[in-house]
Write a protein that holds these residues in place. Structure first.
Motif, mmCIF file in Angstrom:
data_model
loop_
_atom_site.group_PDB
_atom_site.id
_atom_site.type_symbol
_atom_site.label_atom_id
_atom_site.label_comp_id
_atom_site.label_asym_id
_atom_site.label_seq_id
_atom_site.Cartn_x
_atom_site.Cartn_y
_atom_site.Cartn_z
ATOM 1 N N VAL A 246 6.172 2.789 5.404
ATOM 2 C CA VAL A 246 6.788 1.512 5.908
ATOM 3 C C VAL A 246 6.257 1.477 6.989
ATOM 4 C CG1 VAL A 246 8.752 1.005 6.274
ATOM 5 C CG2 VAL A 246 8.710 2.121 4.456
ATOM 6 N N ALA A 247 5.412 -0.577 6.508
ATOM 7 C CA ALA A 247 4.453 -0.544 8.179
ATOM 8 C C ALA A 247 5.587 -1.598 8.514
ATOM 9 C CB ALA A 247 3.315 -0.815 6.792
ATOM 10 N N LEU A 248 6.726 -2.233 7.807
ATOM 11 C CA LEU A 248 7.129 -3.214 8.803
ATOM 12 C C LEU A 248 7.677 -2.936 9.106
ATOM 13 C CD1 LEU A 248 8.621 -6.341 6.571
ATOM 14 C CD2 LEU A 248 9.673 -4.885 8.273
ATOM 15 N N VAL B 162 5.850 -7.562 5.120
ATOM 16 C CA VAL B 162 6.187 -8.320 3.626
ATOM 17 C C VAL B 162 6.432 -6.754 3.413
ATOM 18 C CG1 VAL B 162 4.851 -9.063 1.775
ATOM 19 C CG2 VAL B 162 3.752 -9.568 4.337
ATOM 20 N N LYS B 163 7.842 -7.169 2.263
ATOM 21 C CA LYS B 163 8.002 -6.228 1.303
ATOM 22 C C LYS B 163 7.284 -7.157 -0.314
ATOM 23 C CE LYS B 163 10.181 -3.567 3.980
ATOM 24 N NZ LYS B 163 9.573 -1.912 4.004
ATOM 25 N N SER B 164 6.545 -5.598 -1.216
ATOM 26 C CA SER B 164 6.189 -6.947 -2.112
ATOM 27 C C SER B 164 6.414 -7.090 -3.530
ATOM 28 C CB SER B 164 4.787 -6.156 -2.021
ATOM 29 O OG SER B 164 5.002 -4.874 -2.388
ATOM 30 N N GLU C 7 1.175 -0.786 0.220
ATOM 31 C CA GLU C 7 -0.371 0.179 0.002
ATOM 32 C C GLU C 7 0.790 1.238 0.001
ATOM 33 O OE1 GLU C 7 -3.140 -0.303 3.462
ATOM 34 O OE2 GLU C 7 -3.512 -1.664 2.746
ATOM 35 N N SER C 8 2.199 0.972 0.022
ATOM 36 C CA SER C 8 3.016 2.332 0.084
ATOM 37 C C SER C 8 2.903 3.477 -0.978
ATOM 38 C CB SER C 8 4.242 1.653 0.225
ATOM 39 O OG SER C 8 5.254 1.364 -0.691
ATOM 40 N N GLY D 225 4.118 7.015 12.974
ATOM 41 C CA GLY D 225 3.563 6.588 12.304
ATOM 42 C C GLY D 225 3.609 6.066 10.776
ATOM 43 N N ARG D 226 2.869 5.302 10.540
ATOM 44 C CA ARG D 226 2.767 4.726 8.909
ATOM 45 C C ARG D 226 4.033 5.327 8.283
ATOM 46 N NH1 ARG D 226 -0.513 0.365 5.804
ATOM 47 N NH2 ARG D 226 1.305 0.399 3.692
#
Length: 377
Positions: free
Chosen positions: A130-132, A146-148, A122-123, A168-169
């Motif tokens: 970055v959410a990981l 996860v890195k897509s 979703e980045s 935050g994200r």
């Protein structure tokens, strides 16, 4: 300014073009050739950007531009961008002396394949998204997420992984960078091919524990490093795109000279000559912007460097699409076939347009830098 190449740079260009010319339009089952990778190492291409103190050649952005343009002409699919340009840049600018020298020597010898795992589902094109997750557990850091889309991620030995340590994200602060063994416990990879045939992978990290020495720089402060290397990667991609566009223009002109209709070559018709001329103008505009981005890589002001990279990416994306569409149309039916090399060039150009941000993304960055954000919103 004098844009002529030195004798050494011309020799580099000629040698790399000869080496890249043998690349097949259709990728091999693995997506790239390890034998060709060894040839790159023997020629010194893998050592090109590293300093002499680290065992490299100590060459700069201009030589990288020369190599990447030749790779674009030859449709080279080896992991040069991911290993040498991106991961090599992360090592040069972010690692301590011991780690930097170790990585540089292993990359230069062709022993090490590295990948940068940053993009998430979703980045989109936001480098700070970055959410990981990364959490500290004693003397270790635990990574989970996860890195897509990781170019050459399935064949990488080491992976630079961006992770969220705090905040935050979408916060720029709080992003950290870790060097992870691709075969570490908890790391799984799903291989796939990108639209242009370049091998990619989804990389999942399930509670992967890495030592404190795996942290690159200071925890939560990796954003400036990632942005700097992204600008360098964009400059390299712009040079590669010029090579791709140049090849498409050459193929089209050659076809116009040989394809006959009504008893004479179709290139004799003035309307098609005008379209070929428009393609050439677009190519030269793109070349100028690629040179501009290359010259700005050493800019000390991050804002100016980033604005230059974005401006170049906008021109490259728009002109590359224009040249590709014109080339396919002027070739007629053969330009639509999978077997014809032109299609492979156009696919690569489309992939380059999307990497590190598409035209719309960078146009907004350019407008924001100039105070015109509302005008393009």
């Amino acid at each position: 300014m004098d844009f002529d190449l030195s004798e050494e740079q011309r020799l580099l260009r000629d040698n790399v073009e000869r080496l890249a010319a043998a690349t097949d339009a259709a990728p091999a089952a693995s997506g790239w050739s390890r034998e060709r990778w060894k040839q790159f190492a023997e020629l010194g291409l893998l050592a090109l950007p590293f300093s002499e103190e680290d065992g490299g050649l100590g060459w700069g952005a201009v030589e990288t531009m020369i190599v990447m343009e030749a790779f674009g002409k030859g449709l080279v699919r080896e992991p040069y961008l991911s290993t040498v340009i991106i991961c090599g840049g992360l090592a040069r600018h972010g690692c301590g002396e011991a780690m930097r020298k170790d990585l540089a020597s292993r990359i230069a010898s062709g022993e090490l394949i590295a990948a940068f795992a940053h993009v998430e589902r979703e980045s989109r094109h936001d480098l700070a998204d970055v959410a990981l997750a990364a959490r500290q557990a004693g003397d270790f850091h635990v990574l989970d997420g996860v890195k897509s889309v990781v170019p050459h991620g399935a064949s990488a030995d080491l992976v630079f992984v961006s992770a969220r340590s705090e905040g935050g994200r979408h916060d720029r602060d709080g992003v950290s960078l870790f060097l992870v063994d691709a075969k570490a416990k908890g790391v799984s990879r799903r291989a796939f091919a990108l639209a242009d045939g370049t091998p990619g992978a989804e990389i999942r990290l399930d509670n992967v524990s890495v030592p404190a020495s795996a942290l690159i720089g200071v925890a939560g402060k990796a954003a400036p490093l990632i942005e700097r290397v992204a600008d360098e990667a964009i400059a390299a991609l712009c040079a590669e795109a010029v090579g791709v566009m140049s090849a498409m223009c050459d193929m089209t002109v050659s076809y116009l000279k040989t394809r006959k209709q009504f008893g004479r070559p179709i290139g004799a018709f003035q309307a098609l000559q005008h379209r070929a001329a428009d393609m050439f103008i677009a190519l030269e505009q793109a070349r100028s912007m690629a040179v501009y981005a290359t010259m700005m890589i050493g800019e000390s002001d991050p804002a100016q460097r980033s604005a230059a990279a974005s401006a170049a990416k906008v021109t490259i994306g728009k002109n590359g699409r224009f040249i590709g569409e014109q080339a396919v149309q002027l070739h007629g039916g053969i330009g639509m076939t999978m077997e014809y090399r032109l299609g492979a060039y156009f696919k690569r150009m489309t992939a380059i347009e999307m990497m590190f941000g598409d035209v719309d993304h960078h146009l907004r960055k350019v407008a924001k830098a100039g105070g015109l954000e509302r005008a393009v919103a």
